[in-house]
Design a protein around this motif. Structure first.
Motif, PDB file in Angstrom:
ATOM      1  N   ALA A   1      28.606   7.909   2.714  1.00 34.75           N
ATOM      2  CA  ALA A   1      29.826   7.226   2.285  1.00 34.75           C
ATOM      3  C   ALA A   1      30.464   8.018   1.161  1.00 34.75           C
ATOM      4  O   ALA A   1      29.777   8.703   0.397  1.00 34.75           O
ATOM      5  CB  ALA A   1      29.517   5.802   1.826  1.00 34.75           C
ATOM      6  N   PHE A   2      31.795   7.929   1.059  1.00 29.44           N
ATOM      7  CA  PHE A   2      32.477   8.617  -0.033  1.00 29.44           C
ATOM      8  C   PHE A   2      33.698   7.828  -0.473  1.00 29.44           C
ATOM      9  O   PHE A   2      34.268   7.040   0.288  1.00 29.44           O
ATOM     10  CB  PHE A   2      32.866  10.046   0.361  1.00 29.44           C
ATOM     11  CG  PHE A   2      33.931  10.149   1.417  1.00 29.44           C
ATOM     12  CD1 PHE A   2      35.273  10.283   1.071  1.00 29.44           C
ATOM     13  CD2 PHE A   2      33.589  10.140   2.766  1.00 29.44           C
ATOM     14  CE1 PHE A   2      36.251  10.397   2.052  1.00 29.44           C
ATOM     15  CE2 PHE A   2      34.556  10.247   3.758  1.00 29.44           C
ATOM     16  CZ  PHE A   2      35.902  10.383   3.389  1.00 29.44           C
ATOM     17  N   ILE A   3      34.087   8.037  -1.730  1.00 32.81           N
ATOM     18  CA  ILE A   3      35.279   7.403  -2.272  1.00 32.81           C
ATOM     19  C   ILE A   3      36.184   8.463  -2.873  1.00 32.81           C
ATOM     20  O   ILE A   3      35.721   9.536  -3.284  1.00 32.81           O
ATOM     21  CB  ILE A   3      34.947   6.338  -3.334  1.00 32.81           C
ATOM     22  CG1 ILE A   3      34.324   6.992  -4.579  1.00 32.81           C
ATOM     23  CG2 ILE A   3      34.023   5.281  -2.763  1.00 32.81           C
ATOM     24  CD1 ILE A   3      34.156   6.049  -5.755  1.00 32.81           C
ATOM     25  N   VAL A   4      37.467   8.141  -2.934  1.00 33.03           N
ATOM     26  CA  VAL A   4      38.450   9.057  -3.517  1.00 33.03           C
ATOM     27  C   VAL A   4      39.202   8.305  -4.612  1.00 33.03           C
ATOM     28  O   VAL A   4      40.068   7.479  -4.335  1.00 33.03           O
ATOM     29  CB  VAL A   4      39.427   9.583  -2.444  1.00 33.03           C
ATOM     30  CG1 VAL A   4      40.380  10.614  -3.059  1.00 33.03           C
ATOM     31  CG2 VAL A   4      38.665  10.191  -1.270  1.00 33.03           C
ATOM     32  N   ASP A   5      38.812   8.556  -5.847  1.00 33.49           N
ATOM     33  CA  ASP A   5      39.446   7.982  -7.041  1.00 33.49           C
ATOM     34  C   ASP A   5      39.657   6.475  -6.912  1.00 33.49           C
ATOM     35  O   ASP A   5      40.768   5.973  -7.089  1.00 33.49           O
ATOM     36  CB  ASP A   5      40.774   8.677  -7.332  1.00 33.49           C
ATOM     37  CG  ASP A   5      41.183   8.488  -8.800  1.00 33.49           C
ATOM     38  OD1 ASP A   5      40.345   8.708  -9.675  1.00 33.49           O
ATOM     39  OD2 ASP A   5      42.337   8.120  -9.059  1.00 33.49           O
ATOM     40  N   SER A   6      38.590   5.773  -6.650  1.00 34.80           N
ATOM     41  CA  SER A   6      38.670   4.330  -6.411  1.00 34.80           C
ATOM     42  C   SER A   6      38.426   3.508  -7.677  1.00 34.80           C
ATOM     43  O   SER A   6      37.637   3.908  -8.537  1.00 34.80           O
ATOM     44  CB  SER A   6      37.638   3.931  -5.343  1.00 34.80           C
ATOM     45  OG  SER A   6      37.896   4.617  -4.133  1.00 34.80           O
ATOM     46  N   PRO A   7      39.074   2.333  -7.781  1.00 36.43           N
ATOM     47  CA  PRO A   7      38.871   1.435  -8.924  1.00 36.43           C
ATOM     48  C   PRO A   7      37.625   0.580  -8.721  1.00 36.43           C
ATOM     49  O   PRO A   7      37.689  -0.632  -8.493  1.00 36.43           O
ATOM     50  CB  PRO A   7      40.146   0.583  -8.917  1.00 36.43           C
ATOM     51  CG  PRO A   7      40.513   0.506  -7.474  1.00 36.43           C
ATOM     52  CD  PRO A   7      40.126   1.840  -6.878  1.00 36.43           C
ATOM     53  N   ILE A   8      36.463   1.211  -8.797  1.00 31.31           N
ATOM     54  CA  ILE A   8      35.198   0.591  -8.392  1.00 31.31           C
ATOM     55  C   ILE A   8      34.728  -0.523  -9.309  1.00 31.31           C
ATOM     56  O   ILE A   8      33.940  -1.370  -8.902  1.00 31.31           O
ATOM     57  CB  ILE A   8      34.094   1.660  -8.307  1.00 31.31           C
ATOM     58  CG1 ILE A   8      34.064   2.470  -9.612  1.00 31.31           C
ATOM     59  CG2 ILE A   8      34.312   2.558  -7.093  1.00 31.31           C
ATOM     60  CD1 ILE A   8      32.916   3.427  -9.718  1.00 31.31           C
ATOM     61  N   ASP A   9      35.207  -0.537 -10.556  1.00 31.43           N
ATOM     62  CA  ASP A   9      34.799  -1.553 -11.516  1.00 31.43           C
ATOM     63  C   ASP A   9      35.961  -2.532 -11.726  1.00 31.43           C
ATOM     64  O   ASP A   9      36.921  -2.233 -12.429  1.00 31.43           O
ATOM     65  CB  ASP A   9      34.408  -0.890 -12.841  1.00 31.43           C
ATOM     66  CG  ASP A   9      33.799  -1.869 -13.835  1.00 31.43           C
ATOM     67  OD1 ASP A   9      34.069  -3.075 -13.735  1.00 31.43           O
ATOM     68  OD2 ASP A   9      33.050  -1.416 -14.723  1.00 31.43           O
ATOM     69  N   LEU A  10      35.870  -3.701 -11.121  1.00 32.21           N
ATOM     70  CA  LEU A  10      36.963  -4.672 -11.209  1.00 32.21           C
ATOM     71  C   LEU A  10      37.123  -5.205 -12.626  1.00 32.21           C
ATOM     72  O   LEU A  10      38.250  -5.473 -13.076  1.00 32.21           O
ATOM     73  CB  LEU A  10      36.727  -5.827 -10.232  1.00 32.21           C
ATOM     74  CG  LEU A  10      36.604  -5.448  -8.753  1.00 32.21           C
ATOM     75  CD1 LEU A  10      36.477  -6.701  -7.899  1.00 32.21           C
ATOM     76  CD2 LEU A  10      37.779  -4.602  -8.301  1.00 32.21           C
ATOM     77  N   LEU A  11      36.015  -5.337 -13.335  1.00 29.58           N
ATOM     78  CA  LEU A  11      36.099  -5.761 -14.732  1.00 29.58           C
ATOM     79  C   LEU A  11      36.776  -4.674 -15.567  1.00 29.58           C
ATOM     80  O   LEU A  11      37.598  -4.970 -16.439  1.00 29.58           O
ATOM     81  CB  LEU A  11      34.701  -6.046 -15.283  1.00 29.58           C
ATOM     82  CG  LEU A  11      34.622  -6.523 -16.736  1.00 29.58           C
ATOM     83  CD1 LEU A  11      35.396  -7.815 -16.925  1.00 29.58           C
ATOM     84  CD2 LEU A  11      33.155  -6.703 -17.151  1.00 29.58           C
TER      85      LEU A  11
END
Length: 304
Positions: free
Chosen positions: A148-158
């Motif tokens: 799996a991979f992400i591209v500059d994602s806002p992974i921390d909602l807090l």
């Protein structure tokens, strides 16, 4: 301008795609299938499958336009399934099950590979990619992602909420204030104000919570290959939104990479920080873009 169009700073991009011939003018044999749910570029030979999720207001067409990986993928016998699922910063339990069932149906109906499956997404689509990959593993789905991979994602909602509050106090630009107002209002309604309420709901739905180092929603990724892409251009963000490094997706992505390396080991986790690669398909400079991903390198990673 609708509330979805204003998600510009940490969540948004726009996109559009094609698939034709390689450098030797040899025709790449593939079939393109479009529905209201997805766009599939199906390789003649099925050695693997790349599943992509779009940014918040985007769709499959936009993804394949901004991230022109379909031709290269097909040349390596990997089909590309670009999903239209958008407007998601997180998935609840029902949505995870529905998405898992949908992916299983698509793979079965179109005779796609059940081996060598990789799932990735840009911006909010990266959140979806991590959460559904974890769900598929934990619930022993017939779909078994290899990476799996992400591209500059806002992974921390807090963390996203915290940045929104900062932006509202700064009152630096119209777009920043609009986006931050939308985020704060939505999270206040969905999860509660974290300064007065418990942050349990933020932890429940977020891929990662830096404040508590919570990765409960990612435990299933332990034996998967994981890549985390980001372009921490602090000077660009200061000029654009008066943000500091600690306000960026890049900060939380780095902290997540450190946590995952401790928990899972360093062999399967890669943090990829880029420099001056972020440009939209229209030539606009923006570090929050699909373009920070080196397509050939990503395919090689999938083929390893």
């Amino acid at each position: 301008m609708t509330k979805y169009i204003i998600i510009l700073l940490l969540i948004v991009t726009s996109c559009k795609g094609e698939s034709k011939k390689d450098n030797k003018t040899k025709e790449v044999k593939s079939e393109v299938i479009k529905t209201s749910y997805f766009e599939l570029v199906k390789a003649k030979k099925q050695d693997g499958l790349l599943i992509l999720f779009p940014c918040f207001p985007c769709d499959a067409e936009n993804t394949l336009s901004e991230f022109k990986i379909a031709e290269l993928s097909v040349k390596n016998n990997y089909s590309v399934l670009a999903m239209n699922l958008n407007q998601r910063l997180y998935l609840n339990k029902k949505e995870k099950q529905e998405l898992a069932d949908q992916l299983a149906r698509i793979i079965k109906e179109h005779g796609l590979s059940k081996k060598n499956i990789f799932i990735g997404g840009f911006s909010s689509g990266g959140n979806v990619s991590l959460l559904i990959s974890n769900y598929l593993v934990v619930h022993k789905s017939e779909i078994k992602p290899k990476g799996a991979f992400i591209v500059d994602s806002p992974i921390d909602l807090l963390g996203l909420y915290t940045t929104a509050e900062k932006n509202l106090k700064l009152n630096f630009s119209v777009s920043s204030v609009q986006e931050s107002t939308w985020i704060k209002n939505m999270f206040d309604e969905e999860f509660g104000n974290p300064s007065t309420d418990q942050i349990t709901k933020y932890e429940q739905y977020s891929p990662y919570t830096f404040k508590t180092e919570n990765i409960n929603n990612l435990k299933g990724l332990k034996n998967l290959k994981v890549r985390l892409y980001t372009e921490p251009d602090v000077e660009w963000w200061k000029e654009y939104a008066k943000n500091e490094y600690e306000d960026l997706n890049a900060f939380y992505i780095q902290k997540l990479s450190e946590k995952l390396m401790i928990e899972f080991g360093e062999d399967t986790i890669e943090l990829i920080k880029t420099k001056n690669r972020g440009y939209r398909a229209n030539g606009e400079r923006h570090p929050h873009s699909w373009a920070i991903v080196n397509k050939k390198d990503l395919i090689n990673w999938m083929l390893e």
